[in-house]
Design a protein around this motif. Structure first.
Motif, PDB file in Angstrom:
ATOM      1  N   LEU A  62       0.821  -1.215   0.000  1.00 22.11           N
ATOM      2  CA  LEU A  62       0.000   0.000   0.000  1.00 22.11           C
ATOM      3  C   LEU A  62       0.853   1.262   0.000  1.00 22.11           C
ATOM      4  N   HIS A  63       2.102   1.156   0.419  1.00 26.04           N
ATOM      5  CA  HIS A  63       3.019   2.296   0.409  1.00 26.04           C
ATOM      6  C   HIS A  63       3.918   2.305  -0.830  1.00 26.04           C
ATOM      7  N   SER A  64       3.572   1.458  -1.820  1.00 32.40           N
ATOM      8  CA  SER A  64       4.354   1.365  -3.070  1.00 32.40           C
ATOM      9  C   SER A  64       5.801   0.984  -2.799  1.00 32.40           C
ATOM     10  N   GLY A  65       5.995   0.177  -1.761  1.00 35.91           N
ATOM     11  CA  GLY A  65       7.336  -0.280  -1.435  1.00 35.91           C
ATOM     12  C   GLY A  65       7.529  -1.740  -1.786  1.00 35.91           C
ATOM     13  N   ARG A  66       8.577  -2.334  -1.263  1.00 40.13           N
ATOM     14  CA  ARG A  66       8.839  -3.753  -1.501  1.00 40.13           C
ATOM     15  C   ARG A  66       9.596  -4.318  -0.315  1.00 40.13           C
ATOM     16  N   ILE A  67       9.532  -5.637  -0.171  1.00 39.27           N
ATOM     17  CA  ILE A  67      10.222  -6.321   0.911  1.00 39.27           C
ATOM     18  C   ILE A  67      10.983  -7.495   0.332  1.00 39.27           C
ATOM     19  N   GLU A  68      12.213  -7.696   0.821  1.00 35.24           N
ATOM     20  CA  GLU A  68      13.060  -8.782   0.341  1.00 35.24           C
ATOM     21  C   GLU A  68      13.494  -9.640   1.521  1.00 35.24           C
ATOM     22  N   LEU A  69      13.688 -10.918   1.237  1.00 34.00           N
ATOM     23  CA  LEU A  69      14.083 -11.870   2.269  1.00 34.00           C
ATOM     24  C   LEU A  69      15.366 -12.582   1.858  1.00 34.00           C
ATOM     25  N   SER A  70      16.298 -12.671   2.812  1.00 29.37           N
ATOM     26  CA  SER A  70      17.498 -13.479   2.638  1.00 29.37           C
ATOM     27  C   SER A  70      17.648 -14.333   3.886  1.00 29.37           C
ATOM     28  N   SER A  71      17.669 -15.649   3.726  1.00 27.35           N
ATOM     29  CA  SER A  71      17.687 -16.508   4.911  1.00 27.35           C
ATOM     30  C   SER A  71      18.404 -17.811   4.624  1.00 27.35           C
ATOM     31  N   THR A  72      19.104 -18.296   5.631  1.00 30.23           N
ATOM     32  CA  THR A  72      19.763 -19.600   5.584  1.00 30.23           C
ATOM     33  C   THR A  72      19.347 -20.378   6.811  1.00 30.23           C
ATOM     34  N   GLN A  73      18.847 -21.569   6.596  1.00 33.75           N
ATOM     35  CA  GLN A  73      18.353 -22.367   7.716  1.00 33.75           C
ATOM     36  C   GLN A  73      19.479 -22.630   8.722  1.00 33.75           C
ATOM     37  N   GLY A  74      19.184 -22.331   9.971  1.00 33.06           N
ATOM     38  CA  GLY A  74      20.149 -22.535  11.044  1.00 33.06           C
ATOM     39  C   GLY A  74      21.111 -21.382  11.261  1.00 33.06           C
ATOM     40  N   GLU A  75      21.074 -20.369  10.384  1.00 34.95           N
ATOM     41  CA  GLU A  75      22.003 -19.241  10.523  1.00 34.95           C
ATOM     42  C   GLU A  75      21.299 -17.911  10.748  1.00 34.95           C
ATOM     43  N   GLY A  76      20.034 -17.788  10.351  1.00 29.94           N
ATOM     44  CA  GLY A  76      19.313 -16.544  10.570  1.00 29.94           C
ATOM     45  C   GLY A  76      18.657 -16.008   9.314  1.00 29.94           C
ATOM     46  N   SER A  77      17.979 -14.875   9.477  1.00 30.70           N
ATOM     47  CA  SER A  77      17.218 -14.269   8.378  1.00 30.70           C
ATOM     48  C   SER A  77      17.434 -12.765   8.369  1.00 30.70           C
ATOM     49  N   THR A  78      17.258 -12.188   7.174  1.00 33.73           N
ATOM     50  CA  THR A  78      17.292 -10.735   7.014  1.00 33.73           C
ATOM     51  C   THR A  78      16.107 -10.308   6.162  1.00 33.73           C
ATOM     52  N   PHE A  79      15.260  -9.470   6.747  1.00 36.34           N
ATOM     53  CA  PHE A  79      14.147  -8.872   6.020  1.00 36.34           C
ATOM     54  C   PHE A  79      14.504  -7.413   5.726  1.00 36.34           C
ATOM     55  N   THR A  80      14.425  -7.031   4.453  1.00 31.65           N
ATOM     56  CA  THR A  80      14.777  -5.670   4.047  1.00 31.65           C
ATOM     57  C   THR A  80      13.582  -5.006   3.405  1.00 31.65           C
ATOM     58  N   VAL A  81      13.194  -3.866   3.942  1.00 31.87           N
ATOM     59  CA  VAL A  81      12.027  -3.121   3.466  1.00 31.87           C
ATOM     60  C   VAL A  81      12.498  -1.838   2.788  1.00 31.87           C
ATOM     61  N   TYR A  82      11.953  -1.547   1.598  1.00 33.12           N
ATOM     62  CA  TYR A  82      12.238  -0.316   0.879  1.00 33.12           C
ATOM     63  C   TYR A  82      10.955   0.498   0.757  1.00 33.12           C
ATOM     64  N   LEU A  83      11.000   1.734   1.230  1.00 35.72           N
ATOM     65  CA  LEU A  83       9.852   2.624   1.161  1.00 35.72           C
ATOM     66  C   LEU A  83      10.258   3.932   0.488  1.00 35.72           C
ATOM     67  N   PRO A  84       9.419   4.454  -0.420  1.00 38.02           N
ATOM     68  CA  PRO A  84       9.744   5.743  -1.047  1.00 38.02           C
ATOM     69  C   PRO A  84       9.718   6.867  -0.016  1.00 38.02           C
ATOM     70  N   VAL A  85      10.675   7.792  -0.135  1.00 40.57           N
ATOM     71  CA  VAL A  85      10.803   8.873   0.846  1.00 40.57           C
ATOM     72  C   VAL A  85       9.805   9.979   0.591  1.00 40.57           C
ATOM     73  N   HIS A  86       9.658  10.380  -0.666  1.00 44.65           N
ATOM     74  CA  HIS A  86       8.974  11.624  -0.993  1.00 44.65           C
ATOM     75  C   HIS A  86       7.482  11.434  -1.191  1.00 44.65           C
ATOM     76  N   HIS A  87       6.802  12.581  -1.178  1.00 50.06           N
ATOM     77  CA  HIS A  87       5.357  12.631  -1.408  1.00 50.06           C
ATOM     78  C   HIS A  87       5.054  12.177  -2.828  1.00 50.06           C
ATOM     79  N   GLU A  88       4.076  11.268  -3.008  1.00 52.57           N
ATOM     80  CA  GLU A  88       3.739  10.754  -4.339  1.00 52.57           C
ATOM     81  C   GLU A  88       3.057  11.844  -5.156  1.00 52.57           C
TER      82      GLU A  88
END
Length: 538
Positions: free
Chosen positions: A512-538
């Motif tokens: 809904l914020h015109s952003g995106r989310i990415e996942l990087s994960s390895t079983q037994g080592e952990g996960s990283t969730f990365t969220v990108y959101l636009p800064v400026h007024h649409e």
């Protein structure tokens, strides 16, 4: 002339051919055919041979686009009025024009012109009159044919545009029509094996074995990607059965007469791994006016969305029932114990039991709120209320509320930021909901003494929010479904309670914020969730 008229139903070559034949067989200088417009008001030159249109106009008096429908009189007037000039100027001494008739109505005029000064013989006049009548019949047939071709082209255009797949078979079960939607459904079948046309025939063979005569649709599934020979062998081996199947590894074995039932196929890991679309086939006989069956038309309606919705509803009922039953059971047990043994229990145990009731009530409220939130997203009633806000200060406030949970598990939290500005144009409550879900999962699924990192940085016109942990990680096969509603990995379910809605809500908010989310994960080592959101007024 009759043979020439029967060679084609296209008007222009038909008229040119019959005029040339008539001129050559009668042995005159040339000729022309004028046709009457549909409204019967004007003549147009449709064909000429051996004589130019300008000369024709001179000797006949017929002006293309004009309304003079005289047959012989215009030429007679021309020759009588200027008895010397017209023959000298044109070389034409005799003109014969007769109407082209059809059912008592004039459709046009056929004209012959001769460069010899002689009267027209009676047999020539009768012959030209007969030819004119034959042309009249041929014109009607040609126009009917043209109308039929246009109607067929119109119908084909409609069929090509229909969203459902359409197949038409004749009475001998030969495929006569397949629209693009049907071709797309059969794209999994290799071209070297016959492509979509062969796949349609195979499906029709299978559907005929399922025809009960009730008119009810037949539901089945088709692969969306090609099936390899190895997968066909694995499927048959996995269910430990031998089927009398044709040697066609590209065609799904569950769509062959005598194929295994649904229960068997559900036990097959290859079948479960293959991406499939759910379809309903509606068949109907094509009959003529006398009721004779000419063939069969089949409509293929894609119901994948509805089957996925049914599965989601079933998962919803199962999950919600379980998630409601567990805390309610705890609450009922604690309340029952308090009611029966209140006076016998020490104060600290009573307080512990009341605290447990309160915790389970919070869990119930959280589940209900998540379900309501998703329903608002689906109904588009929970649109972001965007405004400029200080992202850093909101994050510091959020971390303060999570500090007790972090300390309880002796986790180390590292926060870093690299921002040009700490202000973001978004819905502050929804953005904090995203971070609370991601940080909450990191805390929940990271063992005691583990590491959690929160990174904030600006990348171009986007704010990047990254949450990393040293937790249990997510298996690669389950990462595709991690944002699906009610999905929980087996390892996560064993480690902590939850209802599988947090990441679904996170994904909805980010979309809904015109952003995106990415996942990087390895079983037994952990996960990283990365969220990108636009800064400026649409």
């Amino acid at each position: 002339v009759a043979e020439t008229l029967s060679n084609t139903l296209e008007i222009e070559p038909m008229l040119n051919g019959v005029l040339r034949t008539t001129v050559e067989r009668i042995g005159v200088h040339g000729g022309a055919i004028h046709l009457l417009s549909d409204d019967g008001t004007t003549l147009s030159l449709a064909a000429w041979y051996g004589i130019s249109p300008e000369t024709l106009e001179q000797v006949t008096g017929f002006t293309p686009g004009g309304a003079d429908l005289g047959v012989i009189s215009p030429a007679s007037r021309a020759l009588n009025t200027r008895p010397l000039n017209i023959p000298n100027e044109t070389g034409i001494y005799a003109v014969l024009s007769v109407p082209i008739w059809r059912q008592g109505q004039i459709q046009g005029i056929i004209t012959l012109a001769h460069d010899e000064l002689r009267p027209w013989r009676a047999e020539e006049t009768r012959m030209l009159d007969a030819i004119g009548r034959q042309i009249g019949v041929a014109l009607v047939n040609a126009r009917l044919y043209g109308d039929a071709v246009r109607d067929e082209a119109h119908i084909r255009t409609i069929l090509q545009s229909v969203a459902d797949g359409l197949l038409v078979f004749d009475r001998h079960n030969n495929l006569t029509l397949m629209n693009p939607a049907a071709e797309a459904l059969f794209s999994f079948y290799p071209t070297e094996s016959g492509g979509a046309a062969r796949a349609a025939v195979l499906l029709w063979e299978w559907l005929r074995t399922r025809d009960t005569g009730t008119g009810e649709p037949v539901e089945f599934s088709l692969p969306t990607t090609p099936i390899g020979p190895a997968e066909e062998d694995a499927r048959c081996l996995s269910i430990n059965r031998v089927h009398a199947l044709p040697h066609d590894p590209a065609w799904p074995c569950w769509l062959v007469d005598g194929s295994p039932d649904e229960a068997d196929m559900r036990r097959c890991p290859v079948y479960e791994r293959i991406s499939r679309s759910a379809l309903q086939a509606h068949s109907a006989a094509v009959q003529d006016a006398d009721g004779q069956v000419l063939g069969t038309v089949i409509a293929l309606h894609d119901v994948t969305y509805f089957r996925e919705l049914d599965e989601l509803k079933g998962r919803f009922v199962s999950t919600v029932s379980h998630e409601l039953r567990t805390p309610l059971s705890v609450v009922l047990l604690q309340v029952s114990t308090l009611l029966k043994y209140y006076d016998r229990l020490p104060d600290d145990q009573r307080r512990e039991m009341v605290s447990e009731i309160q915790q389970q009530a919070h869990n119930l409220r959280e589940l209900v709120e998540d379900i309501l939130e998703l329903s608002r997203f689906d109904a588009r009633r929970s649109m972001p209320q965007k405004q400029w806000f200080d992202l850093v200060s909101h994050i510091e406030e959020l971390l303060g509320t999570l500090e007790p949970s972090i300390q309880d598990k002796n986790l180390h939290l590292d926060v870093s930021r690299n921002l040009h500005s700490s202000y973001l144009y978004a819905d502050p409550q929804q953005v904090m909901r995203v971070l609370r879900n991601l940080l909450g999962n990191a805390i929940k699924y990271t063992p005691e003494g583990g590491q959690i990192a929160l990174r904030l940085e600006q990348v171009g016109d986007e704010i990047c929010l990254s949450v990393s942990d040293s937790g249990i990680g997510i298996p690669a096969a389950e990462q595709l479904y991690i944002f699906d509603r009610f999905f929980r990995s087996e390892q996560a379910s064993r480690m902590a309670s939850g209802h599988g809605l947090g990441l679904s809500i996170t994904k909805e908010i980010i979309d809904l914020h015109s952003g995106r989310i990415e996942l990087s994960s390895t079983q037994g080592e952990g996960s990283t969730f990365t969220v990108y959101l636009p800064v400026h007024h649409e």
